[in-house]
Design a protein around this motif. Structure first.
Motif, PDB file in Angstrom:
ATOM      1  N   THR A  50       0.954  -1.205   0.095  1.00  0.00           N
ATOM      2  CA  THR A  50       0.006  -0.202  -0.025  1.00  0.00           C
ATOM      3  C   THR A  50       0.906   1.237  -0.021  1.00  0.00           C
ATOM      4  OG1 THR A  50      -0.217   0.109   2.602  1.00  0.00           O
ATOM      5  CG2 THR A  50      -1.659  -1.304   1.284  1.00  0.00           C
ATOM      6  N   GLN A  51       0.339   2.295  -0.527  1.00  0.00           N
ATOM      7  CA  GLN A  51       1.046   3.706  -0.417  1.00  0.00           C
ATOM      8  C   GLN A  51       1.466   3.974   1.070  1.00  0.00           C
ATOM      9  OE1 GLN A  51      -0.556   6.610  -2.947  1.00  0.00           O
ATOM     10  NE2 GLN A  51      -1.166   4.968  -4.452  1.00  0.00           N
ATOM     11  N   ALA A  52       0.543   3.776   1.986  1.00  0.00           N
ATOM     12  CA  ALA A  52       0.789   4.145   3.230  1.00  0.00           C
ATOM     13  C   ALA A  52       2.045   3.248   3.996  1.00  0.00           C
ATOM     14  CB  ALA A  52      -0.517   3.551   4.202  1.00  0.00           C
ATOM     15  N   GLN A  53       2.227   2.077   3.413  1.00  0.00           N
ATOM     16  CA  GLN A  53       3.314   1.053   3.705  1.00  0.00           C
ATOM     17  C   GLN A  53       4.594   1.798   3.165  1.00  0.00           C
ATOM     18  OE1 GLN A  53       1.914  -2.827   2.706  1.00  0.00           O
ATOM     19  NE2 GLN A  53       3.223  -3.415   4.350  1.00  0.00           N
ATOM     20  N   LEU A  54       4.363   2.259   1.825  1.00  0.00           N
ATOM     21  CA  LEU A  54       5.765   3.212   1.130  1.00  0.00           C
ATOM     22  C   LEU A  54       6.019   4.210   1.961  1.00  0.00           C
ATOM     23  CD1 LEU A  54       7.590   3.396  -1.380  1.00  0.00           C
ATOM     24  CD2 LEU A  54       5.817   4.479  -2.348  1.00  0.00           C
ATOM     25  N   ALA A  55       4.841   4.967   2.423  1.00  0.00           N
ATOM     26  CA  ALA A  55       5.439   6.284   3.277  1.00  0.00           C
ATOM     27  C   ALA A  55       6.193   5.959   4.448  1.00  0.00           C
ATOM     28  CB  ALA A  55       4.182   6.940   3.466  1.00  0.00           C
ATOM     29  N   ARG A  56       5.887   4.810   5.174  1.00  0.00           N
ATOM     30  CA  ARG A  56       6.314   4.321   6.478  1.00  0.00           C
ATOM     31  C   ARG A  56       7.654   4.067   6.190  1.00  0.00           C
ATOM     32  NH1 ARG A  56       1.099   2.327   7.628  1.00  0.00           N
ATOM     33  NH2 ARG A  56       1.737   0.130   7.131  1.00  0.00           N
ATOM     34  N   GLU A  57       8.002   3.281   5.090  1.00  0.00           N
ATOM     35  CA  GLU A  57       9.491   2.687   4.844  1.00  0.00           C
ATOM     36  C   GLU A  57      10.128   3.703   4.408  1.00  0.00           C
ATOM     37  OE1 GLU A  57      10.725  -0.352   4.432  1.00  0.00           O
ATOM     38  OE2 GLU A  57       9.087  -1.019   5.694  1.00  0.00           O
ATOM     39  N   LEU A  58       9.721   4.914   3.808  1.00  0.00           N
ATOM     40  CA  LEU A  58      10.619   6.101   3.569  1.00  0.00           C
ATOM     41  C   LEU A  58      10.720   6.982   4.462  1.00  0.00           C
ATOM     42  CD1 LEU A  58       9.409   6.436  -0.142  1.00  0.00           C
ATOM     43  CD2 LEU A  58      11.478   5.780   0.476  1.00  0.00           C
TER      44      LEU A  58
END
Length: 218
Positions: free
Chosen positions: A21-29
């Motif tokens: 998900t884009q939310a996971q991407l945001a957290r990873e970055l």
């Protein structure tokens, strides 16, 4: 087919990582959801995102950005031998403020550049990538920018931006050489020039000249 749009980038990432998900991407970055939405709208993936994700998940950075080649660096090495040069990003930080950072040569990962392009800047074997910290070189360089540094360029040219080592501090500044003195200038007028002379010059090292900068827009 080459594709640098966000949806294609995210689909490649989704298939080869646990990011779904884009939310996971945001957290990873370590960024906000708004930053991801803005990048999706603009379509251009920030180079720092490509670098961080390719290192973290052992993905080929060129493939992750464009879809060209193989997903894993070891799979694409032979196919693109000579076409791309892999430039290391090192752990040493370039301070563009008043902070002090330990220098170090630890490689955090690699970023692929077209060999013909980077060779026009100099010898790829002399190049490293470093991250800028601080705001003293704004608006030319901003905190979070990644700069390409040519370590073979030690001669100071007027107006050039250099990575300068002073004892255990690494700074990125415009450098002026005067008789018996070196002056480090900031583009941000809130910062005064730094004058180095006498015995201080024994601890000054020109690490290389900045020849390119990436920019992550927020």
């Amino acid at each position: 087919m080459q594709s640098k749009d966000f949806d294609s980038f995210f689909e490649r990432l989704r298939k080869h990582t646990d990011i779904s998900t884009q939310a996971q991407l945001a957290r990873e970055l370590g960024v906000g959801r708004a930053a991801v939405s803005l990048v999706k709208k603009k379509g251009a993936i920030p180079p720092r995102w490509i670098l961080e994700l390719s290192v973290r998940y052992n993905l080929d950075s060129n493939w992750l950005e464009s879809g060209v080649g193989a997903a894993r660096p070891e799979d694409s090495a032979e196919e693109f031998a000579g076409e791309f040069s892999r430039i290391p990003k090192v752990a040493a930080r370039l301070s563009a403020g008043g902070g002090s950072f330990e220098t170090g040569g630890e490689v955090e990962g690699y970023f692929a550049f077209r060999t013909d392009w980077i060779s026009s800047k100099g010898n790829p074997s002399d190049m490293v990538l470093m991250e800028v910290y601080g705001n003293s070189m704004e608006p030319e360089l901003k905190e979070g920018d990644i700069v390409l540094l040519d370590q073979s360029k030690h001669n100071i040219l007027a107006g050039g931006i250099y990575a300068i080592g002073v004892e255990d501090t690494v700074m990125v500044k415009r450098v002026e050489k005067r008789p018996g003195q070196v002056v480090l200038h900031s583009d941000n007028t809130d910062y005064s020039p730094i004058f180095l002379g006498g015995d201080e010059l024994e601890n000054v090292r020109v690490l290389g000249r900045v020849v390119w900068v990436s920019r992550e827009y927020h």
